[in-house]
Motif scaffolding. Structure first.
Motif, PDB file in Angstrom:
ATOM      1  N   PRO A  12       2.635   2.678   3.039  1.00  0.00           N
ATOM      2  CA  PRO A  12       3.151   1.445   3.653  1.00  0.00           C
ATOM      3  C   PRO A  12       2.829   1.364   5.143  1.00  0.00           C
ATOM      4  O   PRO A  12       2.881   2.371   5.852  1.00  0.00           O
ATOM      5  CB  PRO A  12       4.657   1.551   3.441  1.00  0.00           C
ATOM      6  CG  PRO A  12       4.835   2.530   2.324  1.00  0.00           C
ATOM      7  CD  PRO A  12       3.674   3.473   2.406  1.00  0.00           C
ATOM      8  N   SER A  13       2.455   0.177   5.567  1.00  0.00           N
ATOM      9  CA  SER A  13       2.176  -0.054   6.982  1.00  0.00           C
ATOM     10  C   SER A  13       2.521  -1.496   7.316  1.00  0.00           C
ATOM     11  O   SER A  13       2.703  -2.328   6.420  1.00  0.00           O
ATOM     12  CB  SER A  13       0.700   0.208   7.297  1.00  0.00           C
ATOM     13  OG  SER A  13      -0.104  -0.780   6.708  1.00  0.00           O
ATOM     14  N   THR A  14       2.595  -1.780   8.589  1.00  0.00           N
ATOM     15  CA  THR A  14       2.914  -3.140   9.013  1.00  0.00           C
ATOM     16  C   THR A  14       1.802  -4.124   8.686  1.00  0.00           C
ATOM     17  O   THR A  14       2.046  -5.311   8.563  1.00  0.00           O
ATOM     18  CB  THR A  14       3.186  -3.180  10.531  1.00  0.00           C
ATOM     19  OG1 THR A  14       2.043  -2.666  11.218  1.00  0.00           O
ATOM     20  CG2 THR A  14       4.408  -2.365  10.886  1.00  0.00           C
ATOM     21  N   MET A  15       0.580  -3.625   8.505  1.00  0.00           N
ATOM     22  CA  MET A  15      -0.537  -4.531   8.211  1.00  0.00           C
ATOM     23  C   MET A  15      -0.742  -4.755   6.714  1.00  0.00           C
ATOM     24  O   MET A  15      -1.564  -5.563   6.325  1.00  0.00           O
ATOM     25  CB  MET A  15      -1.821  -4.062   8.884  1.00  0.00           C
ATOM     26  CG  MET A  15      -2.339  -2.747   8.414  1.00  0.00           C
ATOM     27  SD  MET A  15      -3.771  -2.106   9.342  1.00  0.00           S
ATOM     28  CE  MET A  15      -4.442  -3.467  10.192  1.00  0.00           C
ATOM     29  N   HIS A  16       0.009  -4.038   5.866  1.00  0.00           N
ATOM     30  CA  HIS A  16      -0.085  -4.199   4.408  1.00  0.00           C
ATOM     31  C   HIS A  16      -1.532  -4.106   3.923  1.00  0.00           C
ATOM     32  O   HIS A  16      -2.018  -4.958   3.190  1.00  0.00           O
ATOM     33  CB  HIS A  16       0.551  -5.512   3.957  1.00  0.00           C
ATOM     34  CG  HIS A  16       1.957  -5.656   4.421  1.00  0.00           C
ATOM     35  ND1 HIS A  16       2.993  -4.904   3.910  1.00  0.00           N
ATOM     36  CD2 HIS A  16       2.508  -6.446   5.373  1.00  0.00           C
ATOM     37  CE1 HIS A  16       4.110  -5.229   4.514  1.00  0.00           C
ATOM     38  NE2 HIS A  16       3.854  -6.164   5.413  1.00  0.00           N
ATOM     39  N   CYS A  17      -2.209  -3.065   4.339  1.00  0.00           N
ATOM     40  CA  CYS A  17      -3.610  -2.855   3.995  1.00  0.00           C
ATOM     41  C   CYS A  17      -3.761  -2.684   2.482  1.00  0.00           C
ATOM     42  O   CYS A  17      -3.005  -1.948   1.852  1.00  0.00           O
ATOM     43  CB  CYS A  17      -4.138  -1.614   4.723  1.00  0.00           C
ATOM     44  SG  CYS A  17      -5.895  -1.345   4.495  1.00  0.00           S
ATOM     45  N   SER A  18      -4.744  -3.351   1.913  1.00  0.00           N
ATOM     46  CA  SER A  18      -4.970  -3.283   0.463  1.00  0.00           C
ATOM     47  C   SER A  18      -6.315  -2.637   0.120  1.00  0.00           C
ATOM     48  O   SER A  18      -6.801  -2.773  -0.994  1.00  0.00           O
ATOM     49  CB  SER A  18      -4.904  -4.685  -0.138  1.00  0.00           C
ATOM     50  OG  SER A  18      -5.950  -5.485   0.363  1.00  0.00           O
ATOM     51  N   VAL A  19      -6.885  -1.900   1.064  1.00  0.00           N
ATOM     52  CA  VAL A  19      -8.191  -1.291   0.859  1.00  0.00           C
ATOM     53  C   VAL A  19      -8.071  -0.006   0.047  1.00  0.00           C
ATOM     54  O   VAL A  19      -7.201   0.823   0.291  1.00  0.00           O
ATOM     55  CB  VAL A  19      -8.872  -0.997   2.212  1.00  0.00           C
ATOM     56  CG1 VAL A  19     -10.112  -0.148   2.034  1.00  0.00           C
ATOM     57  CG2 VAL A  19      -9.210  -2.297   2.911  1.00  0.00           C
ATOM     58  N   ALA A  20      -8.961   0.135  -0.920  1.00  0.00           N
ATOM     59  CA  ALA A  20      -9.122   1.382  -1.668  1.00  0.00           C
ATOM     60  C   ALA A  20     -10.603   1.732  -1.596  1.00  0.00           C
ATOM     61  O   ALA A  20     -11.460   0.865  -1.756  1.00  0.00           O
ATOM     62  CB  ALA A  20      -8.676   1.208  -3.112  1.00  0.00           C
ATOM     63  N   ILE A  21     -10.885   3.000  -1.342  1.00  0.00           N
ATOM     64  CA  ILE A  21     -12.261   3.453  -1.183  1.00  0.00           C
ATOM     65  C   ILE A  21     -12.523   4.553  -2.196  1.00  0.00           C
ATOM     66  O   ILE A  21     -11.702   5.453  -2.363  1.00  0.00           O
ATOM     67  CB  ILE A  21     -12.488   4.011   0.240  1.00  0.00           C
ATOM     68  CG1 ILE A  21     -12.115   2.966   1.293  1.00  0.00           C
ATOM     69  CG2 ILE A  21     -13.930   4.470   0.416  1.00  0.00           C
ATOM     70  CD1 ILE A  21     -12.025   3.529   2.700  1.00  0.00           C
TER      71      ILE A  21
END
Length: 72
Positions: A12-21
């Protein structure tokens, strides 16, 4: 070697990153994850960051959606 991945949605982060690598080699995955962590999340590239990222690698490929972690 089997495919591996790291998924920002699990952290969880404030930017709600949805990246998966994902990548076929740990070296390739680490380089992509470091680039993402530094350019998008503002982390400094360091041996500690690289060690933390490596510990977050999982085998396989990221799921399309993450299971809900909220209690019903």
């Amino acid at each position: 070697m089997s495919r591996q991945y790291i998924d920002c949605r699990e952290f969880p982060s404030t930017m709600h990153c949805s990246v998966a690598i994902s990548a076929d080699t740990p070296k390739e995955l680490l380089e992509a994850a470091v680039q993402h962590a530094t350019t998008v999340h503002g982390h400094q590239d360091s041996p500690e960051l690289r060690q933390q990222l490596t510990q977050m690698f999982k085998p396989g490929t990221p799921p399309v959606t993450l299971p809900s972690t909220k209690a019903a």
